[in-house]
Design an enzyme around this catalytic site. Structure first.
Site, mmCIF file in Angstrom:
data_model
loop_
_atom_site.group_PDB
_atom_site.id
_atom_site.type_symbol
_atom_site.label_atom_id
_atom_site.label_comp_id
_atom_site.label_asym_id
_atom_site.label_seq_id
_atom_site.Cartn_x
_atom_site.Cartn_y
_atom_site.Cartn_z
ATOM 1 N N GLY A 71 0.802 -1.222 0.000
ATOM 2 C CA GLY A 71 0.000 0.000 0.000
ATOM 3 C C GLY A 71 0.833 1.269 0.000
ATOM 4 O O GLY A 71 2.025 1.247 -0.246
ATOM 5 N N HIS A 117 4.609 1.499 -7.993
ATOM 6 C CA HIS A 117 3.496 0.538 -8.012
ATOM 7 C C HIS A 117 2.638 0.734 -9.258
ATOM 8 O O HIS A 117 2.205 -0.223 -9.890
ATOM 9 C CB HIS A 117 2.574 0.745 -6.793
ATOM 10 C CG HIS A 117 3.225 0.489 -5.476
ATOM 11 N ND1 HIS A 117 3.409 1.472 -4.535
ATOM 12 C CD2 HIS A 117 3.730 -0.643 -4.933
ATOM 13 C CE1 HIS A 117 3.985 0.971 -3.465
ATOM 14 N NE2 HIS A 117 4.202 -0.317 -3.673
ATOM 15 N N SER A 143 7.657 3.950 -0.810
ATOM 16 C CA SER A 143 6.685 4.447 0.183
ATOM 17 C C SER A 143 7.436 5.091 1.344
ATOM 18 O O SER A 143 6.935 5.995 2.004
ATOM 19 C CB SER A 143 5.832 3.297 0.704
ATOM 20 O OG SER A 143 5.218 2.625 -0.375
#
Ligand code: PAF
Length: 280
Positions: free
Chosen positions: A31, A37, A186
């Protein structure tokens, strides 16, 4: 886009899709999605009929004192991105479903997992391989997409798939970089503006090595690594964990840079740990 939490619901949906003979592409993530991504998802979208993304901050790949608790999470933001990318199914399992109380089985890819990252994160790849194999068993993808930014992870997952005869094709995708060269991650969100500037030293070191190889024809790893390490060690507030030149297949150190060699490094800026690599 379907959003499912339960393993059994995902399996049922996958059975339905398989009956239609559709090619399933899978992008496993933790996530807090970024351009890296998105590039994996776009490749899956291009090559497959049905795209599955998982978001699961996998506790077993974090060591004690690492950033599991504070790892960035924003499901609503991620859902918006995934809908825009026309993802078919988002799988967001719960920790207690992936790892019930009596969980006892682990996947270890020996040797490769102990090198580079493994020296600093001893149980990391055991957690990665275990969760990736579980996700493969649930999603049953034809193809799964991983970034070269985490090159050791990609090499290890490929080995696991080969050794365990897992029926999935692993596809490596190019590292996505920000304008100044910083690899998309991230964990970049942890960095203050000042620290972000400092974090660039790893990319600068790799870039310098690339230039020395390609423009000056220097191929000796010790000379190249010494130069790269100097750039990192001269950056205030940055700690070098490793900078190594290794054979991409077995991750063993090499004396000379040639095709199939990777130079990979890890640095720490305060509590933030970043990795990057270049592949020849
Ligand atoms: O690369 C990642 O984000 C993770 O290691 C992965 C592959 C999703 C497994 O948790």
């Amino acid at each position: 886009m379907k959003i499912l939490e339960k393993i059994e619901d995902v399996k049922r949906e996958i059975r339905r899709i398989k009956r239609k003979d559709k090619k399933i592409g899978f992008v496993p993530t933790m996530g807090y999605l970024h351009e890296g991504h998105i590039s994996l998802i776009r490749k899956a979208r291009e090559e497959c009929d049905y795209v599955v993304v998982s978001i699961f901050v996998n506790p077993t790949q974090f060591g004690p004192g690492e950033d599991y608790k504070r790892y960035p999470r924003d499901l609503n933001r991620d859902i918006k991105i995934l809908k825009k990318e026309k993802v078919n199914l988002l799988f967001v399992p719960k920790v207690e479903d992936m790892y019930p109380k009596d969980f006892k089985t682990w996947v270890i890819v020996e040797d490769l997992s102990e090198k580079l990252e493994g020296k600093f994160r001893p149980s990391h790849f055991r957690g990665v391989c275990t969760v990736v194999l579980k996700l493969f068993n649930i999603v049953e993808p034809d193809c799964a997409y991983f970034g070269w930014k985490d090159a050791q992870q990609l090499v290890i997952v490929k080995k696991m798939v080969e050794d365990l005869n897992i029926p999935v094709e692993i596809i490596g995708c190019k590292t996505v970089r920000e304008k100044d060269g910083l690899a998309a991650s991230s964990r970049n969100t942890y960095l203050s503006e000042k620290d972000r500037e400092k974090a660039l030293c790893l990319y600068k070191a790799l870039h310098k090595i690339k230039e020395m190889v390609e423009l000056e024809g220097i191929r000796e790893s010790d000379i190249l690594l010494k130069e790269g390490k100097k750039i990192i060690e001269n950056t205030e507030g940055v700690k070098l964990q490793y900078l190594e030149a290794v054979n991409l297949k077995n991750l063993n150190p090499v004396k000379k840079i040639k095709k199939g060699v990777m130079v990979a490094g890890a640095i720490k800026i305060g509590k933030v740990r970043l990795i990057d690599n270049i592949i020849f």
